[in-house]
Enzyme design. Structure first.
Site, PDB file in Angstrom:
ATOM      1  N   GLY A 229       0.749  -1.248   0.000  1.00 51.75           N
ATOM      2  CA  GLY A 229       0.000   0.000   0.000  1.00 51.75           C
ATOM      3  C   GLY A 229       0.775   1.291   0.000  1.00 51.75           C
ATOM      4  O   GLY A 229       0.181   2.364  -0.144  1.00 51.75           O
ATOM      5  N   GLU A 263       3.972  -6.877   1.927  1.00 50.22           N
ATOM      6  CA  GLU A 263       3.614  -7.165   0.528  1.00 50.22           C
ATOM      7  C   GLU A 263       3.699  -5.931  -0.363  1.00 50.22           C
ATOM      8  O   GLU A 263       2.691  -5.497  -0.929  1.00 50.22           O
ATOM      9  CB  GLU A 263       2.182  -7.714   0.473  1.00 50.22           C
ATOM     10  CG  GLU A 263       1.941  -8.923   1.339  1.00 50.22           C
ATOM     11  CD  GLU A 263       0.475  -9.345   1.400  1.00 50.22           C
ATOM     12  OE1 GLU A 263       0.202 -10.473   1.824  1.00 50.22           O
ATOM     13  OE2 GLU A 263      -0.404  -8.532   1.024  1.00 50.22           O
ATOM     14  N   PRO A 264       4.862  -5.347  -0.511  1.00 48.42           N
ATOM     15  CA  PRO A 264       4.945  -4.156  -1.366  1.00 48.42           C
ATOM     16  C   PRO A 264       4.790  -4.518  -2.840  1.00 48.42           C
ATOM     17  O   PRO A 264       5.301  -5.545  -3.292  1.00 48.42           O
ATOM     18  CB  PRO A 264       6.362  -3.637  -1.092  1.00 48.42           C
ATOM     19  CG  PRO A 264       7.141  -4.868  -0.739  1.00 48.42           C
ATOM     20  CD  PRO A 264       6.177  -5.770  -0.010  1.00 48.42           C
ATOM     21  N   GLY A 265       4.070  -3.692  -3.565  1.00 46.82           N
ATOM     22  CA  GLY A 265       3.951  -3.873  -5.009  1.00 46.82           C
ATOM     23  C   GLY A 265       4.467  -2.622  -5.685  1.00 46.82           C
ATOM     24  O   GLY A 265       5.616  -2.514  -6.106  1.00 46.82           O
ATOM     25  N   ARG A 266       3.611  -1.597  -5.695  1.00 49.80           N
ATOM     26  CA  ARG A 266       3.919  -0.341  -6.368  1.00 49.80           C
ATOM     27  C   ARG A 266       5.270   0.236  -5.941  1.00 49.80           C
ATOM     28  O   ARG A 266       6.048   0.695  -6.782  1.00 49.80           O
ATOM     29  CB  ARG A 266       2.811   0.650  -6.010  1.00 49.80           C
ATOM     30  CG  ARG A 266       2.873   1.952  -6.781  1.00 49.80           C
ATOM     31  CD  ARG A 266       1.834   2.941  -6.219  1.00 49.80           C
ATOM     32  NE  ARG A 266       0.544   2.368  -5.954  1.00 49.80           N
ATOM     33  CZ  ARG A 266      -0.487   2.400  -6.802  1.00 49.80           C
ATOM     34  NH1 ARG A 266      -0.372   3.003  -7.957  1.00 49.80           N
ATOM     35  NH2 ARG A 266      -1.640   1.845  -6.477  1.00 49.80           N
ATOM     36  N   TYR A 306      -8.815   5.573 -12.759  1.00 49.18           N
ATOM     37  CA  TYR A 306      -8.705   6.256 -11.457  1.00 49.18           C
ATOM     38  C   TYR A 306      -8.438   7.756 -11.610  1.00 49.18           C
ATOM     39  O   TYR A 306      -8.045   8.392 -10.621  1.00 49.18           O
ATOM     40  CB  TYR A 306      -7.547   5.685 -10.637  1.00 49.18           C
ATOM     41  CG  TYR A 306      -7.430   4.190 -10.589  1.00 49.18           C
ATOM     42  CD1 TYR A 306      -8.417   3.414  -9.985  1.00 49.18           C
ATOM     43  CD2 TYR A 306      -6.316   3.535 -11.119  1.00 49.18           C
ATOM     44  CE1 TYR A 306      -8.291   2.030  -9.919  1.00 49.18           C
ATOM     45  CE2 TYR A 306      -6.183   2.160 -11.052  1.00 49.18           C
ATOM     46  CZ  TYR A 306      -7.171   1.415 -10.457  1.00 49.18           C
ATOM     47  OH  TYR A 306      -7.041   0.056 -10.386  1.00 49.18           O
ATOM     48  N   CYS A 332     -11.777   3.909 -28.735  1.00 51.19           N
ATOM     49  CA  CYS A 332     -13.072   4.566 -28.918  1.00 51.19           C
ATOM     50  C   CYS A 332     -13.828   4.672 -27.608  1.00 51.19           C
ATOM     51  O   CYS A 332     -14.854   4.005 -27.400  1.00 51.19           O
ATOM     52  CB  CYS A 332     -13.876   3.810 -29.965  1.00 51.19           C
ATOM     53  SG  CYS A 332     -13.020   3.883 -31.527  1.00 51.19           S
ATOM     54  N   GLU A 333     -13.327   5.453 -26.723  1.00 49.97           N
ATOM     55  CA  GLU A 333     -13.939   5.733 -25.423  1.00 49.97           C
ATOM     56  C   GLU A 333     -13.542   7.147 -25.049  1.00 49.97           C
ATOM     57  O   GLU A 333     -12.362   7.515 -25.167  1.00 49.97           O
ATOM     58  CB  GLU A 333     -13.360   4.813 -24.325  1.00 49.97           C
ATOM     59  CG  GLU A 333     -13.601   3.347 -24.505  1.00 49.97           C
ATOM     60  CD  GLU A 333     -14.933   2.871 -23.913  1.00 49.97           C
ATOM     61  OE1 GLU A 333     -15.553   3.625 -23.138  1.00 49.97           O
ATOM     62  OE2 GLU A 333     -15.334   1.757 -24.268  1.00 49.97           O
ATOM     63  N   TYR A 361       1.138  -1.706 -12.223  1.00 56.39           N
ATOM     64  CA  TYR A 361      -0.251  -1.586 -12.680  1.00 56.39           C
ATOM     65  C   TYR A 361      -0.360  -0.900 -14.040  1.00 56.39           C
ATOM     66  O   TYR A 361      -1.341  -0.218 -14.332  1.00 56.39           O
ATOM     67  CB  TYR A 361      -1.102  -0.855 -11.621  1.00 56.39           C
ATOM     68  CG  TYR A 361      -0.965  -1.490 -10.238  1.00 56.39           C
ATOM     69  CD1 TYR A 361      -1.463  -2.766 -10.009  1.00 56.39           C
ATOM     70  CD2 TYR A 361      -0.306  -0.843  -9.196  1.00 56.39           C
ATOM     71  CE1 TYR A 361      -1.320  -3.370  -8.761  1.00 56.39           C
ATOM     72  CE2 TYR A 361      -0.157  -1.439  -7.948  1.00 56.39           C
ATOM     73  CZ  TYR A 361      -0.670  -2.701  -7.746  1.00 56.39           C
ATOM     74  OH  TYR A 361      -0.527  -3.306  -6.515  1.00 56.39           O
TER      75      TYR A 361
HETATM   76  N1  LLP Z   1      -1.392  -6.991  -0.777  1.00 56.06           N
HETATM   77  C1  LLP Z   1      -2.690  -7.097  -1.127  1.00 56.06           C
HETATM   78  C2  LLP Z   1      -3.543  -8.045  -0.425  1.00 56.06           C
HETATM   79  C3  LLP Z   1      -3.186  -6.293  -2.169  1.00 56.06           C
HETATM   80  O1  LLP Z   1      -4.468  -6.398  -2.507  1.00 56.06           O
HETATM   81  C4  LLP Z   1      -2.324  -5.388  -2.844  1.00 56.06           C
HETATM   82  C5  LLP Z   1      -2.817  -4.548  -3.934  1.00 56.06           C
HETATM   83  C6  LLP Z   1      -0.975  -5.320  -2.430  1.00 56.06           C
HETATM   84  C7  LLP Z   1      -0.551  -6.134  -1.391  1.00 56.06           C
HETATM   85  C8  LLP Z   1       0.019  -4.394  -3.075  1.00 56.06           C
HETATM   86  O2  LLP Z   1      -0.325  -3.063  -2.898  1.00 56.06           O
HETATM   87  P1  LLP Z   1       0.691  -1.903  -3.347  1.00 56.06           P
HETATM   88  O3  LLP Z   1       1.929  -2.003  -2.463  1.00 56.06           O
HETATM   89  O4  LLP Z   1       1.046  -2.112  -4.756  1.00 56.06           O
HETATM   90  O5  LLP Z   1      -0.080  -0.675  -3.117  1.00 56.06           O
HETATM   91  N2  LLP Z   1      -4.635  -1.138  -9.813  1.00 56.06           N
HETATM   92  C9  LLP Z   1      -4.481  -0.177  -8.758  1.00 56.06           C
HETATM   93  C10 LLP Z   1      -3.865  -0.759  -7.513  1.00 56.06           C
HETATM   94  C11 LLP Z   1      -4.624  -1.961  -6.966  1.00 56.06           C
HETATM   95  C12 LLP Z   1      -3.963  -2.599  -5.796  1.00 56.06           C
HETATM   96  C13 LLP Z   1      -4.608  -3.895  -5.460  1.00 56.06           C
HETATM   97  N3  LLP Z   1      -4.032  -4.555  -4.345  1.00 56.06           N
HETATM   98  C14 LLP Z   1      -3.682   1.017  -9.281  1.00 56.06           C
HETATM   99  O6  LLP Z   1      -3.305   1.022 -10.445  1.00 56.06           O
HETATM  100  O7  LLP Z   1      -3.472   1.982  -8.556  1.00 56.06           O
END
Ligand code: LLP
Length: 411
Positions: A229, A263-266, A306, A332-333, A361
């Site tokens: 997050g 759980e880092p993603g972004r 978003y 076409c949107e 993402y």
């Molecule tokens: N853990 C869980 C259970 C999650 O659902 C997510 C993201 C993460 C970790 C990783 O979150 P992050 O560190 O990346 O914020 N498509 C959207 C973001 C959706 C995130 C969904 N869950 C966007 O483009 O902003």
């Protein structure tokens, strides 16, 4: 404009646009930055694969010791293929299918995070059938507003995610771990692109108190998964200071006797990537200068879905008067807009633009809407580039479709 030692201009002349391009150096640095403060501690880092599931990126993170947080069998297969240790894989998601659960149990992953009582019962049934034991975490919904975009907030009581604390407590008191289920985890994830530390603090301490309550007489909870997050800086706005995040995590782990999962993603991947695109046309309406580019919302959905801001730059340093441009794609949107009325140096037809911070993402949310092929992904390593995903072709798309014989006879 260079990524590491490779000129993006050269790449855009060589390959057809649009394409994604990542810097391996940025990914490696980001992972190391995240990992460093938690070295020698009880923290397992599980990269959120949904941010970018490309197998090359998973391989890089796997080599650096990352685990994975997956939300589908597909992401699990990718993670295992990339060599991620199954004992560092967490399976989350509100709607796992029986097949997905069975696959995860067979692969001996670290933990499945459940989001309903029914899911727990189903997992027990499947584990029993397989005669295997699986570790379970309960995803708790702490009812905390992450103060992020409404479509990526997950921790308020009416969001579909997790179980409220009372239900979680009820499950923990009524359900005893057995031959097939080890109920020893709690997880929480309140949303994504969170730019203030306050909601994290609130949610984490709420959960810590809950874990302490459950563990009062007996240490039942041994794993605390604090989700992902952390927001990144898309627009020179204020975001979370990473050191503050680390401080809170350390504070949480004090006297808790739990392994922590993050759980880092972004955070790990967003700023490693750009989307390179070409200007097809300039069109002036009464009030607006449109720059129509060859990338569309199917390639990068975030602005359309978003209203997300992504900085856009021109690879050429054009002179001439600055102007306000609305940069739009060919889909076409009406939502296929990347930026509204931004002030930029003169843009000309055939200029190459690049859209920033799209490593997370971006490609992972792309589609072939309008029968547009899923685009190429490149990664740079020092002075070399590698294609890590080839552009799809429409012939390939059609090859998976079939015309029923009766349809050929319609008159
Ligand atoms: N853990 C869980 C259970 C999650 O659902 C997510 C993201 C993460 C970790 C990783 O979150 P992050 O560190 O990346 O914020 N498509 C959207 C973001 C959706 C995130 C969904 N869950 C966007 O483009 O902003």
């Amino acid at each position: 404009m260079f990524i590491e030692n490779v000129s993006i201009k050269n790449l855009s002349n060589k390959f057809s646009t649009p394409f994604y391009c990542y810097s391996s150096k940025t990914i490696i640095e980001k992972f190391k930055k995240f990992k460093k403060p938690f070295q020698n501690s009880n923290v397992i880092i599980c990269y959120a694969v949904k941010a970018n599931p490309n197998i090359a990126i998973l391989k890089i993170l796997s080599r650096l010791g990352s685990g994975a947080e997956v939300v589908s069998q597909g992401e699990l297969i990718r993670s295992l293929k990339a060599g991620i240790n199954s004992k560092k894989i967490i399976f989350s998601g509100v709607g796992k299918s029986p097949n997905e659960i069975e696959y995860a149990i067979k692969k001996n992953i670290l933990q499945i995070n459940i989001e309903s009582e029914e899911e727990l019962k189903l997992i027990e049934k499947i584990a029993k059938k397989l005669k295997k034991k699986i570790q379970i975490g309960i995803r708790v919904n702490p009812n905390i507003d992450a103060k992020t975009h409404k479509k990526i907030t997950t921790g308020r009581e009416n969001d579909k995610f997790g179980l409220d604390i009372n239900t979680a407590e009820k499950i923990l008191t009524n359900f005893r771990s057995n031959l097939y289920i080890d109920l020893i985890g709690i997880s929480v994830h309140i949303g994504s692109q969170i730019t203030s530390i306050v909601p994290f603090k609130k949610a984490f301490f709420k959960i810590k108190n809950f874990v302490n309550k459950i563990n009062k007489n007996k240490r039942i909870i041994k794993y605390l998964d604090l989700g992902g997050g952390i927001g990144i800086n898309y627009n020179n706005n204020k975001t979370i200071n990473f050191n503050d995040y680390v401080k809170i995590i350390k504070n949480i782990s004090n006297n808790l006797q739990c392994k922590l999962i993050l759980e880092p993603g972004r955070f790990l991947i967003a700023d490693s990537g750009i989307l390179v695109t070409k200007v097809l046309y300039i069109k002036k309406s009464k009030k607006i200068n449109f720059a129509i580019i060859d990338a569309g919302m199917n390639d990068l959905l975030r602005p359309a879905l978003y209203d997300a801001y992504h900085e856009i730059n021109n690879i050429n340093k054009n002179n001439g008067k600055k102007n306000y441009y609305t940069i739009v794609g060919p889909v076409c949107e009406s939502a296929d807009i990347f930026s509204k009325k931004i002030l930029m140096n003169k843009i000309k037809t055939n200029d190459f633009l690049f859209i920033k911070n799209v490593g997370a993402y971006g490609a992972s949310m792309s589609s072939s809407y309008n029968s547009r092929p899923i685009i190429m992904e490149l990664i740079i390593n020092k002075n070399k580039y590698s294609i890590i995903r080839k552009t799809d072709t429409v012939i390939n798309q059609i090859s998976r479709e079939k015309i029923p014989s009766w349809a050929k006879k319609i008159k």
